[in-house]
Design an enzyme around this catalytic site. Structure first.
Site: not given
Length: 458
Positions: A256, A258, A382
């Site tokens: 990823s 970020h 999340c």
């Protein structure tokens, strides 16, 4: 250029905001991320009001596992591809396309270099969630005639667990391995779970909630012994710990942008070429990225991810030493003033930037609400909207009351000692305040063992 822009915005923000954290903010994490306030944020001389919550100033940021600020050097690398070199990298007939394609290929090489791979093995995606979906569902769909079984752990990221549940609905079988109280997988249980029709083992490197580092080389050796593809979610590990796909014998790896001080909206999938691993594409279209991930490659975003990976390789050792010192400062500072503080997960095999603590005799949501001036979370971004205790902590065997009181402190490249000291002060004050209101804590101080009390319902 970007650095000057950020500094200008920061000065204007700090002039408007009467922050209790001045004067240390200029070199801090929130300084690196300071931007114009969004429309729903209202500033007045008494502080900031956002979503109905009033705080004295911009909170200090200790939630690096959720996302990291873009490094200004990364932003500098990205800007030209927004304003002057804005071509589509798949346009083959003119200079705009050629220079964008060249930049994307340079970024591909930078990402590959950080994990010890070939640039030809890197596929750009929208993020680690997409990578995990391609890896889990893509592999099993491609080999579905012979392989019907997947092995993963109970503490994986939600997108891996949900991809596995999706496969279960299609008739595949999934083994969810338990973990020990330290969060680590039992290698013998992994070995004994392998079947002739096992098509994939998926185990993450660094856990996003508790920061434990799984024994990747040992897992890779077991998978190689049984000739089973090995997928790992390395979103929280990229740029934080040394990664070598050959040493780990990884077939697929999710990355990823970020989480490594790069932009949001971009990720990369490592897909081994020798021995070759095949996947069924999860998105149809123009056949970009060797047909595995159709769609125009977003040049500014991949350039940003590439620059972030190059910086991470250069600064990983320095960052690790500094972040480890800050973690020790935070943990020792809290423990020196509070009792009943428990570290969740292994302390020996752990990424230092992730410190997950439980505070006994404190209600977790009240603690979070009381820490409005520190941006922390109770677990994964999340799933943190849920009031249920973390499924990761439950898998570790943490008592439900302690799982409810967990706070994840995320330390990063731009975190300062002053921020850590202020976080200690605010956390200690809030925990002490809540314990003063807790009848359970009063009982414990009087020497009563609350676990032996027989509670009755009325």
């Amino acid at each position: 250029m970007a650095s000057k822009l950020i500094a200008s915005n920061l000065r204007q923000t700090l002039k408007r905001t009467a922050s209790v954290f001045s004067p240390v903010r200029s070199n801090s994490t929130s300084a690196a991320a300071a931007v114009t306030s969004p429309a729903e944020t209202f500033e007045d001389p008494n502080g900031i009001t956002i979503k109905g919550v009033r705080i004295a100033g911009r909170p200090l940021y200790l939630d690096m596992q959720a996302t990291s600020p873009v490094d200004p050097r990364v932003l500098d690398a990205m800007l030209p591809f927004y304003v002057t070199q804005y071509g589509n990298p798949h346009s083959r007939t003119h200079m705009y396309g050629w220079e964008a394609d060249q930049a994307a290929e340079t970024a591909r090489a930078q990402v590959a270099d950080l994990i010890g791979a070939s640039p030809k093995e890197i596929v750009f995606t929208s993020g680690a969630t997409e990578c995990n979906n391609i890896s889990v569902k893509g592999v099993m769909h491609f080999y579905k005639e012979k392989k019907r079984h997947v092995i993963t752990t109970q503490t994986e990221h939600k997108c891996v667990l949900d991809s596995c549940r999706h496969l279960q609905q299609e008739g595949f079988e999934i083994t969810y391995l338990p973990v020990g109280s330290d969060g680590l997988v039992d290698l013998e249980k992994l070995r004994s779970s392998i079947r002739p029709d096992t098509g994939l083992v998926s185990i993450m490197v660094v856990n996003n909630e508790i920061g434990v580092i799984q024994p990747m080389e040992e897992i890779g050796k077991i998978c190689k012994e049984f000739n089973i593809p090995f997928h790992t979610d390395a979103a929280q590990a990229l740029g934080k710990i040394p990664i070598n796909v050959d040493k780990w014998n990884v077939s697929l790896m999710s990355l990823s942008g970020h989480k490594v001080y790069g932009p949001k909206g971009v990720g990369a999938l490592y897909l081994r070429r020798r021995p070759r691993i095949r996947v069924e594409p999860q998105m149809n279209g123009g056949g970009q990225e060797r047909g595995i991930r159709s769609g125009t490659v977003p040049t500014p975003l991949v350039v940003g991810m590439g620059a972030a990976c190059e910086l991470a390789k250069k600064e990983m050792e320095y960052d690790e030493k500094r972040i480890t010192a800050l973690q020790d400062r935070l943990l020792n500072g809290i423990r020196a003033k509070l009792e009943g503080v428990v570290v969740n997960g292994s302390m020996e095999r752990r990424y230092a930037g992730n410190l997950n603590l439980s505070f006994a005799y404190v209600e977790g949501e009240s603690l979070l609400m009381g820490l409005k001036e520190v941006a922390v979370s109770s677990g994964s971004a999340c799933t943190s909207a849920s009031l249920e205790p973390s499924y990761v902590l439950r898998a570790l065997g943490v008592d439900e009351d302690m799982a409810h009181t967990s706070i994840r402190f995320g330390i990063g490249r731009f975190t300062t000692e002053a921020e850590v000291d202020h976080a200690i002060e605010l956390t200690v004050n809030q925990v002490e305040k809540l314990r003063e209101m807790s009848p359970l804590y009063e009982m414990v101080k009087e020497g009563i063992n609350i676990k032996e009390i027989q509670w009755t319902q009325h």
